[in-house]
Write a protein that holds these residues in place. Structure first.
Motif, mmCIF file in Angstrom:
data_model
loop_
_atom_site.group_PDB
_atom_site.id
_atom_site.type_symbol
_atom_site.label_atom_id
_atom_site.label_comp_id
_atom_site.label_asym_id
_atom_site.label_seq_id
_atom_site.Cartn_x
_atom_site.Cartn_y
_atom_site.Cartn_z
ATOM 1 N N GLY A 23 6.735 18.182 -3.803
ATOM 2 C CA GLY A 23 7.856 18.053 -4.705
ATOM 3 C C GLY A 23 8.888 19.154 -4.595
ATOM 4 O O GLY A 23 9.741 19.281 -5.453
ATOM 5 N N ALA A 24 8.832 19.988 -3.550
ATOM 6 C CA ALA A 24 9.812 21.067 -3.405
ATOM 7 C C ALA A 24 10.766 20.717 -2.275
ATOM 8 O O ALA A 24 10.339 20.345 -1.199
ATOM 9 C CB ALA A 24 9.125 22.391 -3.112
ATOM 10 N N ASP A 25 12.073 20.836 -2.535
ATOM 11 C CA ASP A 25 13.029 20.500 -1.486
ATOM 12 C C ASP A 25 14.056 21.603 -1.293
ATOM 13 O O ASP A 25 15.075 21.392 -0.656
ATOM 14 C CB ASP A 25 13.727 19.180 -1.810
ATOM 15 N N LEU A 26 13.797 22.811 -1.854
ATOM 16 C CA LEU A 26 14.716 23.921 -1.659
ATOM 17 C C LEU A 26 14.345 24.698 -0.417
ATOM 18 O O LEU A 26 13.173 24.778 -0.050
ATOM 19 C CB LEU A 26 14.679 24.847 -2.886
ATOM 20 N N ASP A 27 15.324 25.291 0.219
ATOM 21 C CA ASP A 27 15.070 26.136 1.378
ATOM 22 C C ASP A 27 14.758 27.542 0.921
ATOM 23 O O ASP A 27 15.310 28.037 -0.052
ATOM 24 C CB ASP A 27 16.294 26.181 2.303
ATOM 25 N N THR A 90 12.822 38.700 -5.018
ATOM 26 C CA THR A 90 12.724 38.113 -6.349
ATOM 27 C C THR A 90 11.772 36.932 -6.270
ATOM 28 O O THR A 90 11.639 36.291 -5.228
ATOM 29 C CB THR A 90 14.093 37.639 -6.872
ATOM 30 N N CYS A 91 11.105 36.649 -7.366
ATOM 31 C CA CYS A 91 10.136 35.562 -7.403
ATOM 32 C C CYS A 91 9.920 35.169 -8.858
ATOM 33 O O CYS A 91 10.560 35.715 -9.758
ATOM 34 C CB CYS A 91 8.823 35.994 -6.743
ATOM 35 N N GLY A 92 9.003 34.241 -9.096
ATOM 36 C CA GLY A 92 8.634 33.879 -10.453
ATOM 37 C C GLY A 92 9.471 32.801 -11.081
ATOM 38 O O GLY A 92 9.318 32.516 -12.264
ATOM 39 N N ALA A 93 10.384 32.193 -10.311
ATOM 40 C CA ALA A 93 11.234 31.156 -10.887
ATOM 41 C C ALA A 93 10.594 29.774 -10.828
ATOM 42 O O ALA A 93 11.194 28.790 -11.243
ATOM 43 C CB ALA A 93 12.582 31.135 -10.164
ATOM 44 N N GLY A 94 9.389 29.695 -10.295
ATOM 45 C CA GLY A 94 8.683 28.424 -10.235
ATOM 46 C C GLY A 94 9.111 27.528 -9.100
ATOM 47 O O GLY A 94 8.737 26.359 -9.061
ATOM 48 N N GLN A 95 9.879 28.067 -8.158
ATOM 49 C CA GLN A 95 10.352 27.246 -7.037
ATOM 50 C C GLN A 95 9.249 26.969 -6.026
ATOM 51 O O GLN A 95 9.318 26.004 -5.279
ATOM 52 C CB GLN A 95 11.520 27.931 -6.339
ATOM 53 N N CYS A 96 8.253 27.821 -5.970
ATOM 54 C CA CYS A 96 7.191 27.686 -4.966
ATOM 55 C C CYS A 96 5.832 27.602 -5.656
ATOM 56 O O CYS A 96 5.472 28.495 -6.445
ATOM 57 C CB CYS A 96 7.190 28.874 -4.013
ATOM 58 N N ARG A 97 5.086 26.572 -5.346
ATOM 59 C CA ARG A 97 3.710 26.446 -5.781
ATOM 60 C C ARG A 97 2.936 25.849 -4.619
ATOM 61 O O ARG A 97 3.177 24.707 -4.229
ATOM 62 C CB ARG A 97 3.580 25.539 -7.013
ATOM 63 N N TYR A 128 -0.222 33.914 6.080
ATOM 64 C CA TYR A 128 0.534 32.735 5.675
ATOM 65 C C TYR A 128 1.346 33.091 4.427
ATOM 66 O O TYR A 128 0.854 33.781 3.537
ATOM 67 C CB TYR A 128 -0.391 31.560 5.367
ATOM 68 N N THR A 129 2.586 32.607 4.380
ATOM 69 C CA THR A 129 3.462 32.871 3.253
ATOM 70 C C THR A 129 3.773 31.570 2.515
ATOM 71 O O THR A 129 4.013 30.530 3.138
ATOM 72 C CB THR A 129 4.772 33.514 3.734
ATOM 73 N N CYS A 130 3.773 31.648 1.193
ATOM 74 C CA CYS A 130 4.115 30.500 0.356
ATOM 75 C C CYS A 130 5.632 30.416 0.227
ATOM 76 O O CYS A 130 6.285 31.393 -0.154
ATOM 77 C CB CYS A 130 3.471 30.650 -1.016
ATOM 78 N N GLY A 131 6.175 29.262 0.544
ATOM 79 C CA GLY A 131 7.607 29.031 0.403
ATOM 80 C C GLY A 131 7.868 27.695 -0.246
ATOM 81 O O GLY A 131 6.936 26.968 -0.614
ATOM 82 N N THR A 132 9.110 27.321 -0.381
ATOM 83 C CA THR A 132 9.451 26.051 -1.008
ATOM 84 C C THR A 132 8.973 24.861 -0.185
ATOM 85 O O THR A 132 8.803 23.767 -0.710
ATOM 86 C CB THR A 132 10.968 25.951 -1.211
ATOM 87 N N GLY A 133 8.743 25.073 1.098
ATOM 88 C CA GLY A 133 8.246 24.000 1.945
ATOM 89 C C GLY A 133 6.750 24.023 2.137
ATOM 90 O O GLY A 133 6.213 23.245 2.923
#
Length: 409
Positions: A23-27, A90-97, A128-133
């Motif tokens: 459900g994430a579509d941000l870069d 910056t982080c914590g905006a809920g963009q990445c799970r 491995y890094t967690c990103g929007t994708g």
């Protein structure tokens, strides 16, 4: 030498026990992973940490390179000196799970603690890094148990210098490795006391220098690999001895010329650049081109055998240069049989004439050198120095043929 990190597909991540976020579509803002330079081979245990949601981070779950979204919505990384904030993050905006992941010990990763920039050592012992994708592999080796396993292995296809956390496996991040190519063992390595710097793609990595600009650095750019062709106090040729004991000759393989940069800053006091000839005999000694830089502390550096007409833009006799500034090109002028640089530091001759050949080094005979005005003598001998990259320079041990450390200049 830095290489672009290959972003593996989400299908490949499934093999490693890591699945994509849905459900994430941000870069991602960063685009390419900002890989840490901490020592993956060191033992790191970071206490008093909290995730961005306030959940305490068990010390047993931390290791070198482990990165989390912490209190204040800033990314923090576990290092051998404790938690360190990641500048500009910056982080914590809920963009990445990112869900379904586990680390190299098989411990499940709670998706509620993941955020953009969260980094973990995966099942294949790669970060491995967690990103929007979803989860993205950095390709950098890691271990959550502390220490690497096996011997260092080069992964980059291009030969050159790589930090241990740049296209290396089973390597220490604070060590610089000389790599011949992909899937080969490094040919040599050197520890970097001040850390190893991952350079932009296509450029050699290098050891970081100490703060300040008063020390000496090797007098060529970072991208060039040089060889010591004559050591200080070298018994081979009877010229790097006596008052001229602390002198060194450097060259590139294949008689290739290379840029010469200032080992230390100062004022150019002697300069000649109009000779285009030389030979392997003292009959040609006065055909040498040279530059001398006064450091303001009673010593000056001499750069000898420079290529005729190669004076770098902005460099003039009487002008100031800074450490790392290009001066000229190494050459084969004077008493010389191949392209190389002779470098030494000796005492300044008080009251001696300066800029004898004018501001550009062209205003004197091509077959004249005012040796008495700057060359070492009993009163003003060469002095022992240390280069930041090569502290043992003045050990003087007939080391001709030594592959020099990579310059940080």
């Amino acid at each position: 030498m830095n290489s672009h990190f290959f972003r593996q597909t989400l299908l490949a991540l499934g093999v490693l026990g890591l699945t994509a976020c849905s459900g994430a579509d941000l870069d991602e803002a960063s685009g390419v992973e900002d890989v840490s330079r901490v020592e993956q081979a060191a033992t790191c245990a970071c206490a008093s940490g909290q995730y961005h949601n306030g959940t305490p981070i068990p010390v047993s779950a931390t290791y070198c390179g482990f990165r989390v979204c912490g209190v204040g919505n800033v990314n923090f990384e576990c290092t051998s000196t404790g938690w360190v904030s990641v500048p500009g993050s910056t982080c914590g905006a809920g963009q990445c799970r990112c869900s379904g992941g586990s680390d190299d010990q098989g411990r499940a990763i709670d998706p509620n603690i993941t955020e953009c920039g969260f980094r973990v050592c995966g099942g294949d012992k790669k970060f491995y890094t967690c990103g929007t994708g979803g989860w993205t592999s950095t390709g950098v080796a890691c271990s959550s148990t502390g220490g690497t396993t096996g011997s260092p292995l080069c992964l980059g296809s291009q030969a050159g210098a790589y930090c241990g956390n740049d296209s290396m496996s089973n390597a220490v991040a604070s060590t610089l490795y000389q790599c011949p190519g992909a899937n080969q063992a490094p040919t040599s390595s050197q520890a970097c006391p001040n850390g190893c710097v991952v350079a932009p793609a296509g450029t050699a990595d290098y050891c970081a220098g100490v703060q300040g600009g008063q020390g000496y650095r090797l007098p060529w750019p970072r991208a060039n690999a040089l060889i010591l062709t004559q050591d200080c106090n070298d018994s081979c040729c009877n010229d790097h001895v006596g008052v001229d004991k602390y002198a060194w000759d450097f060259a590139m393989a294949g008689n290739v010329t290379f840029p010469v940069v200032a080992a230390r800053g100062g004022i150019v006091t002697h300069l000649k650049m109009n000779s285009v000839s030389g030979c392997n005999s003292n009959a040609c000694v006065n055909q040498a081109n040279f530059m001398v830089i006064d450091h303001g502390d009673g010593t000056h550096s001499t750069y000898l055998h420079l290529k005729g007409g190669s004076l770098a833009a902005g460099v003039t006799c009487g002008g100031t240069v800074v450490r790392g500034q290009q001066l000229a090109t190494a050459g084969n002028t004077g008493w010389s049989s191949a392209n190389h640089l002779h470098f030494e530091v000796s005492g300044v001759h008080p009251g001696a004439p300066t800029c004898e050949c004018g501001s550009t080094g062209q205003g004197c005979s091509a077959s004249t050198v005012p040796w008495a005005n700057f060359w070492p003598s009993t009163a003003y001998p060469t002095v022992a120095i240390q280069f930041e990259e090569w502290p043992a320079a003045s050990t003087c041990a007939n080391r001709a043929g030594l592959q020099m450390p990579w310059s940080i200049n």
